[in-house]
Design a protein around this motif. Structure first.
Motif, mmCIF file in Angstrom:
data_model
loop_
_atom_site.group_PDB
_atom_site.id
_atom_site.type_symbol
_atom_site.label_atom_id
_atom_site.label_comp_id
_atom_site.label_asym_id
_atom_site.label_seq_id
_atom_site.Cartn_x
_atom_site.Cartn_y
_atom_site.Cartn_z
ATOM 1 N N THR A 1 -22.996 -14.918 -34.312
ATOM 2 C CA THR A 1 -23.569 -14.142 -33.212
ATOM 3 C C THR A 1 -23.395 -12.661 -33.501
ATOM 4 O OG1 THR A 1 -21.580 -13.885 -31.852
ATOM 5 C CG2 THR A 1 -22.828 -15.958 -31.580
ATOM 6 N N GLN A 2 -24.181 -11.853 -32.845
ATOM 7 C CA GLN A 2 -24.080 -10.406 -33.038
ATOM 8 C C GLN A 2 -22.712 -9.889 -32.591
ATOM 9 O OE1 GLN A 2 -27.759 -9.634 -30.904
ATOM 10 N NE2 GLN A 2 -28.675 -8.846 -32.783
ATOM 11 N N GLY A 3 -22.223 -10.425 -31.489
ATOM 12 C CA GLY A 3 -20.917 -9.994 -31.005
ATOM 13 C C GLY A 3 -19.805 -10.283 -31.996
ATOM 14 N N GLU B 1 -18.023 -4.893 -27.211
ATOM 15 C CA GLU B 1 -17.729 -5.138 -25.795
ATOM 16 C C GLU B 1 -18.971 -5.616 -25.040
ATOM 17 O OE1 GLU B 1 -15.797 -1.280 -24.763
ATOM 18 O OE2 GLU B 1 -14.369 -2.627 -23.783
ATOM 19 N N GLN B 2 -20.103 -4.975 -25.300
ATOM 20 C CA GLN B 2 -21.350 -5.357 -24.632
ATOM 21 C C GLN B 2 -21.792 -6.765 -25.028
ATOM 22 O OE1 GLN B 2 -24.230 -2.301 -25.481
ATOM 23 N NE2 GLN B 2 -22.854 -0.687 -24.761
ATOM 24 N N TYR B 3 -21.746 -7.040 -26.322
ATOM 25 C CA TYR B 3 -22.184 -8.357 -26.800
ATOM 26 C C TYR B 3 -21.198 -9.455 -26.408
ATOM 27 C CZ TYR B 3 -26.212 -6.752 -29.370
ATOM 28 O OH TYR B 3 -27.446 -6.251 -29.702
ATOM 29 N N ARG B 4 -19.917 -9.140 -26.373
ATOM 30 C CA ARG B 4 -18.918 -10.133 -25.967
ATOM 31 C C ARG B 4 -19.250 -10.653 -24.576
ATOM 32 N NH1 ARG B 4 -13.132 -7.888 -25.650
ATOM 33 N NH2 ARG B 4 -14.144 -6.679 -24.040
ATOM 34 N N ARG C 1 -22.217 -10.373 -22.964
ATOM 35 C CA ARG C 1 -23.555 -10.974 -22.974
ATOM 36 C C ARG C 1 -23.549 -12.364 -23.601
ATOM 37 N NH1 ARG C 1 -27.491 -7.268 -26.013
ATOM 38 N NH2 ARG C 1 -26.559 -5.840 -24.531
ATOM 39 N N GLU C 2 -22.804 -12.533 -24.675
ATOM 40 C CA GLU C 2 -22.785 -13.807 -25.399
ATOM 41 C C GLU C 2 -21.686 -14.755 -24.913
ATOM 42 O OE1 GLU C 2 -24.362 -11.880 -29.619
ATOM 43 O OE2 GLU C 2 -22.284 -12.531 -29.440
ATOM 44 N N GLY C 3 -20.809 -14.258 -24.080
ATOM 45 C CA GLY C 3 -19.709 -15.094 -23.609
ATOM 46 C C GLY C 3 -18.741 -15.454 -24.725
ATOM 47 N N VAL C 4 -18.500 -14.496 -25.634
ATOM 48 C CA VAL C 4 -17.608 -14.728 -26.769
ATOM 49 C C VAL C 4 -16.161 -14.628 -26.296
ATOM 50 C CG1 VAL C 4 -16.865 -13.846 -29.007
ATOM 51 C CG2 VAL C 4 -19.291 -13.838 -28.427
ATOM 52 N N GLY C 5 -15.399 -15.690 -26.487
ATOM 53 C CA GLY C 5 -14.004 -15.717 -26.061
ATOM 54 C C GLY C 5 -13.042 -15.285 -27.152
ATOM 55 N N ARG C 6 -11.787 -15.265 -26.790
ATOM 56 C CA ARG C 6 -10.746 -14.818 -27.727
ATOM 57 C C ARG C 6 -10.613 -15.725 -28.944
ATOM 58 N NH1 ARG C 6 -7.437 -13.670 -22.846
ATOM 59 N NH2 ARG C 6 -7.619 -11.418 -22.571
ATOM 60 N N THR C 7 -10.744 -17.032 -28.746
ATOM 61 C CA THR C 7 -10.558 -17.951 -29.877
ATOM 62 C C THR C 7 -11.614 -17.707 -30.950
ATOM 63 O OG1 THR C 7 -9.587 -19.597 -28.411
ATOM 64 C CG2 THR C 7 -10.374 -20.377 -30.546
ATOM 65 N N ARG C 8 -12.858 -17.610 -30.555
ATOM 66 C CA ARG C 8 -13.929 -17.360 -31.530
ATOM 67 C C ARG C 8 -13.792 -15.971 -32.146
ATOM 68 N NH1 ARG C 8 -19.497 -18.370 -29.067
ATOM 69 N NH2 ARG C 8 -20.180 -18.216 -31.228
ATOM 70 N N THR C 9 -13.383 -15.010 -31.337
ATOM 71 C CA THR C 9 -13.178 -13.653 -31.860
ATOM 72 C C THR C 9 -12.040 -13.654 -32.871
ATOM 73 O OG1 THR C 9 -13.973 -12.697 -29.771
ATOM 74 C CG2 THR C 9 -12.678 -11.262 -31.209
ATOM 75 N N LEU C 10 -10.946 -14.339 -32.556
ATOM 76 C CA LEU C 10 -9.811 -14.414 -33.478
ATOM 77 C C LEU C 10 -10.234 -15.056 -34.797
ATOM 78 C CD1 LEU C 10 -6.820 -14.008 -34.119
ATOM 79 C CD2 LEU C 10 -6.375 -16.224 -33.021
ATOM 80 N N ARG C 11 -11.015 -16.138 -34.722
ATOM 81 C CA ARG C 11 -11.494 -16.786 -35.956
ATOM 82 C C ARG C 11 -12.306 -15.808 -36.807
ATOM 83 N NH1 ARG C 11 -14.077 -21.382 -33.286
ATOM 84 N NH2 ARG C 11 -12.327 -22.325 -32.259
ATOM 85 N N ALA C 12 -13.204 -15.055 -36.156
ATOM 86 C CA ALA C 12 -14.034 -14.090 -36.889
ATOM 87 C C ALA C 12 -13.172 -13.005 -37.518
ATOM 88 C CB ALA C 12 -15.077 -13.470 -35.955
ATOM 89 N N ILE C 13 -12.158 -12.555 -36.788
ATOM 90 C CA ILE C 13 -11.264 -11.514 -37.307
ATOM 91 C C ILE C 13 -10.486 -12.033 -38.512
ATOM 92 C CG2 ILE C 13 -9.150 -10.214 -36.774
ATOM 93 C CD1 ILE C 13 -10.330 -9.862 -33.919
#
Length: 184
Positions: A33-35, A87-90, A92-104
């Protein structure tokens, strides 16, 4: 580089680096996702900002210190730009911490395994690359990193996209700091 290291073939090394690096920068490498890709971009900017800050703090050469200070500041501004859109895409896309942590984590591993290796591999474009030379370089550079790497800055930048409550961030920072310091 050309002024202080004239025997280094900058043009050849840069062209070889660019070709190798560009081949690895494909849409397949982007997050789904873009976020999440913006969160991953924050990792890249964290990496470059902390790298230039490390060089800045290490060197006593005035021109290099000034240049790396400017580049570090630019990288922090890039981070802020990506963060703002993340922040905007998070939301809009409903991106949570778990998916964000995986991407990081995924991008931290990629940065650690790719960027420096590619640059080092093209340091001497007229010689074949041998991994053992890069590994020896990493051992040598760890001493500098241990003394000059801005651990606190890097961790705070990496944790920011997770939007952790302040209490939780205060709890996780000390063990993360110890882990990074140990790894260096």
């Amino acid at each position: 580089v050309m002024a202080v290291w004239p025997e280094f073939d900058w043009e050849a090394a840069n062209a070889a680096f660019y070709a190798d690096y560009a081949a690895r920068c494909t849409l397949d490498e982007f997050e789904p996702t873009q976020g999440l890709e913006l969160a991953a971009r924050c990792v890249v900017e964290t990496s470059t900002a902390t790298f230039y800050r490390t060089v800045h703090d290490y060197t006593d050469e005035p021109v290099l210190k000034r240049i790396t200070g400017h580049i570090k500041s630019d990288e922090v501004r890039h981070y802020s730009h990506f963060w703002k859109f993340f922040e905007q895409y998070r939301e809009r896309e409903g991106v949570g911490r778990t998916r964000t942590l995986r991407a990081i984590v995924k991008r931290v591993i990629e940065v650690a395994n790719d960027d420096g290796l590619i640059a080092f591999a093209h340091r001497y474009p007229d010689r074949p690359f041998e991994r053992r030379h890069y590994d020896a370089f990493l051992v040598e550079i760890k001493g500098i990193m241990r003394r000059h790497f801005p651990v606190e800055m890097g961790l705070k930048m990496l944790l920011k996209p997770l939007d952790l409550p302040a209490t939780l961030q205060r709890l996780v920072l000390p063990p993360l700091r110890r882990g990074v310091t140990w790894a260096l």
